[in-house]
Scaffold this active site. Sequence first.
Site, PDB file in Angstrom:
ATOM      1  N   LYS A 182      -0.225 -66.791  55.338  1.00 42.02           N
ATOM      2  CA  LYS A 182       0.338 -67.968  54.665  1.00 42.02           C
ATOM      3  C   LYS A 182      -0.344 -69.253  55.153  1.00 42.02           C
ATOM      4  O   LYS A 182      -0.661 -70.137  54.377  1.00 42.02           O
ATOM      5  CB  LYS A 182       1.856 -68.031  54.903  1.00 42.02           C
ATOM      6  CG  LYS A 182       2.601 -66.934  54.140  1.00 42.02           C
ATOM      7  CD  LYS A 182       4.071 -66.859  54.518  1.00 42.02           C
ATOM      8  CE  LYS A 182       4.743 -65.687  53.790  1.00 42.02           C
ATOM      9  NZ  LYS A 182       6.140 -65.466  54.187  1.00 42.02           N
ATOM     10  N   GLN A 238      10.507 -67.376  58.944  1.00 42.30           N
ATOM     11  CA  GLN A 238      10.067 -66.025  58.586  1.00 42.30           C
ATOM     12  C   GLN A 238      11.187 -65.007  58.850  1.00 42.30           C
ATOM     13  O   GLN A 238      11.754 -64.970  59.947  1.00 42.30           O
ATOM     14  CB  GLN A 238       8.799 -65.663  59.381  1.00 42.30           C
ATOM     15  CG  GLN A 238       8.180 -64.345  58.994  1.00 42.30           C
ATOM     16  CD  GLN A 238       7.607 -64.323  57.566  1.00 42.30           C
ATOM     17  OE1 GLN A 238       7.020 -65.276  57.105  1.00 42.30           O
ATOM     18  NE2 GLN A 238       7.807 -63.216  56.870  1.00 42.30           N
ATOM     19  N   ASP A 278      11.269 -71.725  50.588  1.00 44.80           N
ATOM     20  CA  ASP A 278      11.481 -70.300  50.299  1.00 44.80           C
ATOM     21  C   ASP A 278      12.592 -70.112  49.265  1.00 44.80           C
ATOM     22  O   ASP A 278      12.773 -69.018  48.734  1.00 44.80           O
ATOM     23  CB  ASP A 278      11.852 -69.547  51.592  1.00 44.80           C
ATOM     24  CG  ASP A 278      10.711 -68.648  52.071  1.00 44.80           C
ATOM     25  OD1 ASP A 278       9.794 -68.391  51.262  1.00 44.80           O
ATOM     26  OD2 ASP A 278      10.756 -68.217  53.222  1.00 44.80           O
TER      27      ASP A 278
END
Length: 296
Positions: free
Chosen positions: A54, A98, A121
């Site tokens: 990422k 994460q 997200d």
Amino acid sequence: MTARIIDGKAIAAEIRAEVAAGVKALIGRGGPVPGLATVLVGDNPASATYLRAKRTAAAEVGIVTFDHQLAGGSTQREVEAFVAELGEDRRVHGILVQLPMPTGLDEQSVLARIRIEKDVDGFHPMNLGRLAKKGSDPLFVPCTPAGCLILLKRSGARLEGSRAVVLGRSNIVGMPVALLLIKHDATVTVCHSLTPSVREICHEADVLIAAVGQPELVRGDWIKPGATVIDVGINQVEDPSTKRGFRIVGDVAFQEAIDVAGAITPVPGGVGPMTVAGLLQNTLRAAEIAHDRSTA
Ligand code: NAP
């Protein structure tokens, strides 16, 4: 029939180029360099690998990343306080925590501490709630579901009035993808591990999204001829004939499906690259929102 392959790699490359152009345009009109903070709690090797990918992708489009690793033994309060602090950092437009977090931490509670305008997200309950609510739109759509929708749209699939079936009801894929399809006027059935007659239900789908994490669960004879199939699954299966001793397969038996479907995503090279592209899109959007607010 041989299905058309929906090339996620190529479509994700187009999106990354669009984001790179968007970053330049934002800076050109006096906006900030988009900043993405990544938070890894503990040292899960798979999570570390995903994060590296990422960050590399972010750097390639001109997004700066701020990388944070918290000790695996961090308390709920410490992680939440850290995430809340990032919410105040003006250089940070997007926050990515994460998942999965180490056992014992309440992920949902941590995600709820992310400011919604930095929730790139799209997992904050407010953003998910807006996705579910008629007449409202989230600031950010979760990246993998958003990627599925882009693949469907750019491959020319008709959603309005279509019959869609989603296999899986997870918070990160199945459920948000089902909500997105409803927003796009499909009639949606969501199947899970306790759903009877899954094969028959799948066979009615014009659009089939498989997100179950079961290698090649969906067989060719589950698919309605001509259907569009989006395979989200990423599963490792043993294969002594390969150097690594394993290979990656999806939730759909690709070689069977290709003879029946009208269009299908491969694994790898389908949905996977779209997830990172979606994160970059959301981070640019977060920086644009911050800039628009500061100049309003
Ligand atoms: P998950 O949290 O484990 O959820 C799996 C879902 O599938 C659950 O809702 C489960 O039902 C359902 N399910 C399991 N077996 C089933 C069966 N036989 N029939 C119908 N439904 C069944 O998984 P996830 O996080 O959503 O991920 C799903 C897959 O997508 C995995 O392979 C994952 O690696 C992959 N993935 C890929 C990307 C990407 O970027 N391409 C991103 C995220 C995930 P219950 O709710 O009843 O347990």
